[in-house]
Every structure is written in structure tokens, then in C-alpha cells.
Design an enzyme around this catalytic site. Structure first.
Site, PDB file in Angstrom:
ATOM      1  N   ARG A 113       0.856  -1.186   0.000  1.00  0.00           N
ATOM      2  CA  ARG A 113       0.000   0.000   0.000  1.00  0.00           C
ATOM      3  C   ARG A 113       0.893   1.238   0.000  1.00  0.00           C
ATOM      4  NH1 ARG A 113       2.354   2.001   3.672  1.00  0.00           N
ATOM      5  NH2 ARG A 113       0.788   3.633   3.717  1.00  0.00           N
ATOM      6  N   GLY A 114       0.243   2.405  -0.139  1.00  0.00           N
ATOM      7  CA  GLY A 114       1.005   3.632  -0.334  1.00  0.00           C
ATOM      8  C   GLY A 114       1.086   3.882  -1.838  1.00  0.00           C
ATOM      9  N   ALA A 115       0.824   5.134  -2.230  1.00  0.00           N
ATOM     10  CA  ALA A 115       0.636   5.428  -3.659  1.00  0.00           C
ATOM     11  C   ALA A 115       1.811   4.980  -4.548  1.00  0.00           C
ATOM     12  CB  ALA A 115       0.344   6.919  -3.824  1.00  0.00           C
ATOM     13  N   ARG A 129      -7.702  -0.554  -6.720  1.00  0.00           N
ATOM     14  CA  ARG A 129      -7.925   0.571  -5.802  1.00  0.00           C
ATOM     15  C   ARG A 129      -8.059   1.843  -6.645  1.00  0.00           C
ATOM     16  NH1 ARG A 129      -4.340   1.142  -0.577  1.00  0.00           N
ATOM     17  NH2 ARG A 129      -6.253   2.178   0.112  1.00  0.00           N
ATOM     18  N   GLN A 137      -2.102   2.637   9.943  1.00  0.00           N
ATOM     19  CA  GLN A 137      -0.821   2.698   9.226  1.00  0.00           C
ATOM     20  C   GLN A 137       0.212   3.536   9.987  1.00  0.00           C
ATOM     21  OE1 GLN A 137      -3.828   3.035   7.813  1.00  0.00           O
ATOM     22  NE2 GLN A 137      -3.865   2.384   5.676  1.00  0.00           N
ATOM     23  N   ASP A 163      -1.914  10.821  -2.258  1.00  0.00           N
ATOM     24  CA  ASP A 163      -2.334   9.770  -3.184  1.00  0.00           C
ATOM     25  C   ASP A 163      -2.703  10.322  -4.547  1.00  0.00           C
ATOM     26  OD1 ASP A 163      -3.027   8.658  -0.299  1.00  0.00           O
ATOM     27  OD2 ASP A 163      -2.617   7.002  -1.662  1.00  0.00           O
TER      28      ASP A 163
HETATM   29  O1  MRU Z   1      -4.582   3.174   2.155  1.00  0.00           O
HETATM   30  P1  MRU Z   1      -3.115   3.376   2.059  1.00  0.00           P
HETATM   31  O2  MRU Z   1      -2.353   2.824   3.214  1.00  0.00           O
HETATM   32  O3  MRU Z   1      -2.563   2.909   0.726  1.00  0.00           O
HETATM   33  O4  MRU Z   1      -2.927   4.943   2.094  1.00  0.00           O
HETATM   34  C1  MRU Z   1      -1.644   5.484   1.996  1.00  0.00           C
HETATM   35  C2  MRU Z   1      -1.587   6.953   2.131  1.00  0.00           C
HETATM   36  O5  MRU Z   1      -2.580   7.625   2.220  1.00  0.00           O
HETATM   37  C3  MRU Z   1      -0.226   7.566   2.037  1.00  0.00           C
HETATM   38  O6  MRU Z   1      -0.148   8.666   2.867  1.00  0.00           O
HETATM   39  C4  MRU Z   1       0.019   8.003   0.592  1.00  0.00           C
HETATM   40  O7  MRU Z   1      -0.198   6.933  -0.283  1.00  0.00           O
HETATM   41  C5  MRU Z   1       1.368   8.544   0.398  1.00  0.00           C
HETATM   42  S1  MRU Z   1       2.577   7.274   0.317  1.00  0.00           S
HETATM   43  C6  MRU Z   1       4.100   7.929   0.011  1.00  0.00           C
END
Ligand code: MRU
Length: 356
Positions: free
Chosen positions: A53-55, A94, A201, A242
Site C-alpha cells: 500500500r502507499g501510492a 484501488r 498505518q 495519493d
Molecule cells: O490506504 P493506504 O495505506 O494505501 O494509504 C496510503 C496513504 O494515504 C499515504 O499517505 C500516501 O499513499 C502517500 S505514500 C508515500
């Protein structure tokens, strides 16, 4: 264990017959386990369930997923058919982080640029492209850290929300890269990590990463932000993103908007750190950003404990949008955009090297 700043969040192991290896983030902080994905369905599930996860990290995962989806093609027609199918399938995993769509577009464009190539050449080119996307992201994160580290002064306190660290990227992170780069320069500062309901997270991943790297981190519940900002010293907020619209409106993990409002009420600078692949210049403002809605169970039965009575509805948006007006600056691999304006963002994106 290894320094999490450079731990392999996700990587392709071996040649074309290899596999995607990733840290299963749903098990952290209790267990550090590598999940191996040998088919596109397993990888899709890993994205959907937030094992990765994470963009930026899901962008890398999607690119590698395309390779899994096309590698068994028996001829060129089948290859392009599988390419289209794989991209559509992964695009449905997603909706909010634009990096996923950016990576899929880039993989498609790479293949389409090789229309006359043989089958094996096409497959190898896509594997090389996916690896390049991973390696570029690692380098971009280092550059984001360099571009933002000066914002963290000796003796200061920083607050962050969710996880925008090495676990959310190929390595090193975006918001956390700024902290790692300041720490690497010998600066001492403290970090508050919001726990980040409902999937934690901040508590599970950010606190784990920062503690492993030797930073001074304290976890607070999300509803403590206002109290902490008023009664304790918080000098700045740095979060990830994101999707960033053309005017700078920024989607990030649910709760970020609230943090920005509270920071503004207390005169605390609020920064977003993100690579240029997180900007979506096709949409004018945050109203057009699709917000993922996730299952009731994440709120009602988080980590297996029933906390909401049976039959009671829950609303579970996974992201919110912080208006550009609340953002002091956006830290990118090309430097800082501050103040945040459509013109400043357009100038940053004009360079075609960030186009997929
Ligand atoms: O649902 P997630 O855990 O994928 O959400 C992640 C976030 O919102 C992060 O802050 C975002 O992706 C930035 S990652 C460098």
C-alpha cells in the site's frame, strides 16, 4: 533487521519466470514476512488488501503485475490482449492513488512503442520497464528527502499522518524521506505519528519504520492532534499524497484534511511530500478525485475485535481531500512548490520526463 529505509518493500526476483516479492504489510509490526506473488490474481489481492500500500508502492506493484499478466502469452496478439486485460484488471484494485494508473499507462505505452518487436522482446521490455519504475521511485524518494530536509530544524517537532515512508514507496518514502534526510544530517527532532484509524498505518508502519531507523517517534490517537498542537510544541506537519489535482488540492489518507484544518488553526505549516507521478493534471481540483470506500468490517471489526454493534452501519472513506489553500508547500523531487498554485504546479509538470 536491515535499516527499513532501504528494505525492499517490493521487488521483482529473478528473470521473466521470476516473481514479485513484497513485505506483507498487514502483518507488521508483529511479523516481517515476504509474500511472493507468481500470478496477477495474487498481486491484485495484495493491493486490494493493503499487503502492499502507499501510492508509489502500488504503482510499482501494478507495473510488476502487468508483467505477471503477460508473461505466459503465446504470440503477439495474445500478448496485447493480455496487456489490455491485465491493465483493466489492476486498475480495478484501488481507485484513489493515481500512481497506479500512471504506472499502467507507462507500461502500455512502452509495449505500444514496440509494435514491431518479437514476443520475447516485448516481455523482456516490460519487465525492464517495471524494474525501472521501481528504481526510479527509489531515486525520486531520495531527491524528495533532499528537497525538504531543510524544513526540519534542530530541536523541532514534526507530525505526520498515515505512512508515507519506505513501506509506501520503493524505499525511503516521501514525507518520511524528509525526516530521514534531516536525521542523516545529524539533526535531532521528535516525530508524532498519528495512529490513523481504522487500519493504523501510522501506529503499525510509521512508528515501526522510524523506530527501526533510530528516530524519536511518539504515537498519538487521531483525536489527540488538536490537543497536542495546542499544548505541546508541533513545528510542522509533513504528509504524503495519493493524488494531487491541477490546483494543488490533495487526496491523502482519511484524517489528513482534519490535521490540515487543525494545523491552520494553530499557525503550523502543513507540507505535502510527493513525487510528480502523484499529480493528476487531468483534473482541475479535488472534487473530481475518486475516493475509495472500504468495507464496514475495517471499522466495526478492526483486527478481529467487534467494536460496533451488529447491524449498525459504518461509513468508511479511505481518503479525504485537503484544499490547496491549507497546504503551505508541496515537496517534490524537483524542489518545493510554495505557495501552492496551479501555475506553480503546471511549471513543475511541464517537464515531460514525468509523463507516463
Ligand atoms: O490506504 P493506504 O495505506 O494505501 O494509504 C496510503 C496513504 O494515504 C499515504 O499517505 C500516501 O499513499 C502517500 S505514500 C508515500
Amino acid at each position: 533487521m536491515a535499516d527499513p529505509r532501504s528494505c525492499r518493500t517490493i521487488a521483482w526476483a529473478g528473470g521473466l519466470d521470476g516473481a514479485v516479492e513484497m513485505i506483507d504489510q498487514t502483518l507488521l509490526p508483529g511479523e516481517l514476512k515476504i509474500l511472493t506473488c507468481r500470478d496477477i490474481e495474487t498481486l491484485w489481492e495484495a493491493i486490494r488488501s493493503l499487503r502492499v500500500r502507499g501510492a508509489p508502492a502500488i504503482g510499482v506493484a501494478a507495473a510488476m503485475g502487468v508483467v505477471l499478466g503477460v508473461r505466459n502469452s503465446r504470440n503477439r496478439d495474445e500478448f496485447f490482449e493480455n496487456l489490455a486485460k491485465s491493465c483493466d484488471f489492476l486498475a480495478a484494485s484501488r481507485p484513489t492513488a493515481v500512481n497506479l494508473f500512471w504506472a499502467l499507462k507507462r507500461m502500455k505505452r512502452r509495449a505500444e512503442g514496440l509494435r514491431d518487436a518479437g514476443l520475447e522482446q516485448l516481455k523482456s521490455a516490460l519487465l525492464a520497464e517495471a524494474r525501472t519504475i521501481r528504481d526510479e521511485d527509489a531515486a525520486i524518494c531520495r531527491a524528495i528527502g533532499e528537497a525538504g530536509q531543510h524544513l526540519i530544524a534542530e530541536g523541532s517537532t514534526v507530525l505526520t499522518h498515515c505512512n508515507a515512508g519506505g513501506l509506501a514507496t520503493a524505499e525511503y518514502g516521501t514525507a518520511l524521506a524528509v525526516m530521514y534526510a534531516a536525521h542523516d544530517r545529524g539533526r535531532r527532532f521528535a516525530v508524532y505519528a498519528d495512529e490513523t484509524r481504522p487500519l493504523l498505518q501510522g501506529a503499525r508502519l510509521t512508528a515501526w519504520e522510524l523506530a527501526q531507523a533510530g528516530l524519536d517517534v511518539t504515537v498519538i490517537c487521531d483525536n489527540m492532534v488538536a490537543h497536542v498542537m495546542r499544548d505541546r510544541k508541533v513545528d510542522l506537519v509533513v504528509v504524503g499524497a495519493d493524488r494531487i489535482a491541477a490546483n494543488g488540492d490533495t487526496a491523502n489518507k482519511i484524517g489528513t484534511y482534519g490535521v490540515a484544518v487543525i494545523a491552520s488553526a494553530h499557525g503550523i505549516p502543513f507540507y505535502v511530500a510527493a513525487p510528480r507521478s502523484t499529480f493528476d493534471h487531468s483534473i482541475p481540483d479535488g472534487k473530481a478525485i475518486p475516493i475509495e470506500e472500504r468495507a464496514r468490517e475495517e471499522i466495526a471489526k478492526g483486527f478481529g475485535v467487534t467494536t460496533v454493534p451488529e447491524g449498525v452501519r459504518c461509513y468508511n472513506p479511505a481518503f479525504d481531500v485537503t484544499p490547496a489553500g491549507l497546504i503551505t508547500g508541496i515537496i517534490t523531487e524537483r524542489g518545493l512548490v510554495s505557495p501552492v498554485s496551479s501555475d506553480g504546479i503546471a511549471g513543475l509538470l511541464r517537464d515531460r520526463t514525468c509523463q507516463p
